[in-house]
Design an enzyme around this catalytic site. Sequence first.
Site, PDB file in Angstrom:
ATOM      1  N   HIS A 143       0.864  -1.204   0.000  1.00  0.00           N
ATOM      2  CA  HIS A 143       0.000   0.000   0.000  1.00  0.00           C
ATOM      3  C   HIS A 143       0.896   1.250   0.000  1.00  0.00           C
ATOM      4  O   HIS A 143       0.903   2.047   0.942  1.00  0.00           O
ATOM      5  CB  HIS A 143      -0.882  -0.035   1.253  1.00  0.00           C
ATOM      6  N   GLU A 247      -0.584   1.026  -5.494  1.00  0.00           N
ATOM      7  CA  GLU A 247      -0.470  -0.184  -4.674  1.00  0.00           C
ATOM      8  C   GLU A 247      -0.497  -1.440  -5.540  1.00  0.00           C
ATOM      9  O   GLU A 247      -1.557  -1.910  -5.926  1.00  0.00           O
ATOM     10  CB  GLU A 247      -1.649  -0.217  -3.693  1.00  0.00           C
TER      11      GLU A 247
HETATM   12  O1  TA6 Z   1      -6.220   0.880  -1.166  1.00  0.00           O
HETATM   13  C1  TA6 Z   1      -7.259   1.766  -1.203  1.00  0.00           C
HETATM   14  C2  TA6 Z   1      -8.009   1.692   0.096  1.00  0.00           C
HETATM   15  O2  TA6 Z   1      -8.505   0.404   0.285  1.00  0.00           O
HETATM   16  C3  TA6 Z   1      -9.086   2.753   0.082  1.00  0.00           C
HETATM   17  O3  TA6 Z   1     -10.359   2.203  -0.133  1.00  0.00           O
HETATM   18  C4  TA6 Z   1      -8.896   3.505   1.363  1.00  0.00           C
HETATM   19  O4  TA6 Z   1      -9.803   3.187   2.328  1.00  0.00           O
HETATM   20  C5  TA6 Z   1      -7.453   3.202   1.709  1.00  0.00           C
HETATM   21  O5  TA6 Z   1      -7.145   1.951   1.189  1.00  0.00           O
HETATM   22  C6  TA6 Z   1      -6.963   3.374   3.128  1.00  0.00           C
HETATM   23  O6  TA6 Z   1      -7.376   2.385   3.999  1.00  0.00           O
HETATM   24  P1  TA6 Z   1      -6.967   2.463   5.523  1.00  0.00           P
HETATM   25  O7  TA6 Z   1      -7.560   1.245   6.168  1.00  0.00           O
HETATM   26  O8  TA6 Z   1      -5.470   2.459   5.592  1.00  0.00           O
HETATM   27  O9  TA6 Z   1      -7.546   3.753   6.053  1.00  0.00           O
END
Ligand code: TA6
Length: 277
Positions: A143, A247
């Site tokens: 991520h 990601e």
């Molecule tokens: O990767 C994208 C995502 O899944 C979004 O939908 C957004 O919610 C982000 O990740 C962040 O997630 P987090 O749980 O780290 O706040």
Amino acid sequence: MRKYKVNYKNNWFEIVDFGATVISCNIQGDSILFLSNKALLDESKPIRGGIPIVFPVFGNSNNNKIPKHGFARQVKWNFVEKYENENNSGIIFELNSDEYTKKIWDYDFKLRYEVTINENSLKNILHVYNNDNKIIDFDVLFHTYYNIHNIENTNIHNIPVFYYNQLTKNISINTEENMIINKEVDQIYEKNTNIINIKSETKNYNISCNNNKYDKVSYVFWNPWIYKSKTLTDFDDNEYKKMLCIEPGIIKNTSLNEKNVSLLPNCHFYFSQKISK
Ligand code: TA6
């Protein structure tokens, strides 16, 4: 949490044992990774920035037993070794299944994570070993939060036409050859050519990934933009202007017909990401 700094000549990165999260990286004087001013570094939640590891689920799990985006980003990993060679420097962490992981995800596994830096790139490689006697299905994704000087002047190249829009839950079409972020974005692309290039006035990165099993990989693009930023307690209201998540991973997405990793007993899978200048 414990922080480690790995140097290669004038380049370096920092990584903490909590989630084995890389939290900063400097290559040729350029700070590549975004870390929110409000990121919590007290182990109370996953770190808002750097490179959190998503494993074994992307998003929410079917039974909601596993935390969102998996447990790997919010448990302590074991430090194994740190090294400096002539051509690169690196660090290795491991995570083994234990009482906690087995309660929410009943598999015997081992993860080994190696991060290296050299003259012009940062590379992360996650190895997954199935030590169980049954098949293990899992998602795996980096991520990665990039530092972007000004999101409005940022162009992303080599983007496929179709994507799954996580906001509308629909397949959508990208009509532009290059992607410009000017609104909330939460999109999943499937790609078999692995290279993505981010260009802005001051930045120019190439991102690529690799694995030992599948031709196609997913790339998720995320920027919370104005409204969503205000709902994130560990993110400053204006920080969306300076960051972008790109990601790469192998994740299940039935709309795009994507499957996640299916690993036979005693088998090994790896997934790697390389960010180069
Ligand atoms: O990767 C994208 C995502 O899944 C979004 O939908 C957004 O919610 C982000 O990740 C962040 O997630 P987090 O749980 O780290 O706040």
